[in-house]
Design a protein around this motif. Structure first.
Motif, PDB file in Angstrom:
ATOM      1  N   ALA A   1      54.704-128.425 -35.186  1.00 25.03           N
ATOM      2  CA  ALA A   1      54.588-129.632 -35.793  1.00 25.03           C
ATOM      3  C   ALA A   1      56.928-130.031 -35.803  1.00 25.03           C
ATOM      4  O   ALA A   1      57.000-130.789 -35.580  1.00 25.03           O
ATOM      5  CB  ALA A   1      54.256-129.237 -37.979  1.00 25.03           C
ATOM      6  N   LEU A   2      57.508-128.853 -36.103  1.00 24.88           N
ATOM      7  CA  LEU A   2      58.901-129.576 -35.612  1.00 24.88           C
ATOM      8  C   LEU A   2      59.045-129.755 -34.194  1.00 24.88           C
ATOM      9  O   LEU A   2      59.540-130.749 -33.687  1.00 24.88           O
ATOM     10  CB  LEU A   2      59.914-128.076 -35.831  1.00 24.88           C
ATOM     11  CG  LEU A   2      59.823-127.969 -37.661  1.00 24.88           C
ATOM     12  CD1 LEU A   2      60.761-126.648 -37.896  1.00 24.88           C
ATOM     13  CD2 LEU A   2      60.283-129.212 -38.527  1.00 24.88           C
ATOM     14  N   ALA A   3      58.723-128.994 -32.737  1.00 24.32           N
ATOM     15  CA  ALA A   3      58.382-129.648 -32.259  1.00 24.32           C
ATOM     16  C   ALA A   3      58.307-131.497 -32.005  1.00 24.32           C
ATOM     17  O   ALA A   3      59.031-131.626 -31.082  1.00 24.32           O
ATOM     18  CB  ALA A   3      57.781-128.711 -31.109  1.00 24.32           C
ATOM     19  N   LEU A   4      56.655-131.445 -31.779  1.00 25.30           N
ATOM     20  CA  LEU A   4      56.825-132.691 -32.043  1.00 25.30           C
ATOM     21  C   LEU A   4      58.156-133.851 -32.425  1.00 25.30           C
ATOM     22  O   LEU A   4      57.255-134.545 -32.282  1.00 25.30           O
ATOM     23  CB  LEU A   4      55.238-133.042 -33.405  1.00 25.30           C
ATOM     24  CG  LEU A   4      54.614-134.522 -33.103  1.00 25.30           C
ATOM     25  CD1 LEU A   4      54.706-134.781 -31.699  1.00 25.30           C
ATOM     26  CD2 LEU A   4      52.974-134.264 -33.947  1.00 25.30           C
TER      27      LEU A   4
ATOM     28  N   THR B   1      61.570-137.772 -32.337  1.00 28.45           N
ATOM     29  CA  THR B   1      62.808-138.676 -32.898  1.00 28.45           C
ATOM     30  C   THR B   1      63.902-139.260 -31.409  1.00 28.45           C
ATOM     31  O   THR B   1      64.575-139.487 -30.932  1.00 28.45           O
ATOM     32  CB  THR B   1      63.415-137.220 -33.478  1.00 28.45           C
ATOM     33  OG1 THR B   1      62.809-137.057 -34.462  1.00 28.45           O
ATOM     34  CG2 THR B   1      65.213-138.190 -33.336  1.00 28.45           C
ATOM     35  N   LYS B   2      63.584-137.872 -30.301  1.00 28.47           N
ATOM     36  CA  LYS B   2      64.196-138.306 -29.158  1.00 28.47           C
ATOM     37  C   LYS B   2      63.598-139.121 -28.576  1.00 28.47           C
ATOM     38  O   LYS B   2      64.140-139.594 -27.847  1.00 28.47           O
ATOM     39  CB  LYS B   2      64.219-136.550 -28.072  1.00 28.47           C
ATOM     40  CG  LYS B   2      64.669-137.029 -26.970  1.00 28.47           C
ATOM     41  CD  LYS B   2      63.940-135.686 -26.056  1.00 28.47           C
ATOM     42  CE  LYS B   2      64.879-135.666 -24.493  1.00 28.47           C
ATOM     43  NZ  LYS B   2      64.908-134.624 -23.581  1.00 28.47           N
TER      44      LYS B   2
END
Length: 53
Positions: free
Chosen positions: A27-30, A35-36
């Motif tokens: 979830a954090l990677a997504l 954001t990027k």
């Protein structure tokens, strides 16, 4: 996990299971990816919204 406490007023506490905890890094990677790439996503959305119909 859900824990109900027999109190007045009633109180309930929730916590993630071990299985759910394994989802956090994904979830954090997504979220980092979104954001990027947000400017590109916004540009595509704007292009879609202004296309001729």
């Amino acid at each position: 996990m859900r824990t109900a406490h027999a109190e007045v007023p009633p109180r309930v506490e929730y916590e993630l299971s071990e299985l759910a905890m394994t989802l956090i890094p994904h979830a954090l990677a997504l979220a980092r990816w979104a954001t990027k790439h947000n400017p590109e996503i916004d540009a595509h959305r704007a292009a879609y919204d202004t296309r001729p119909r």
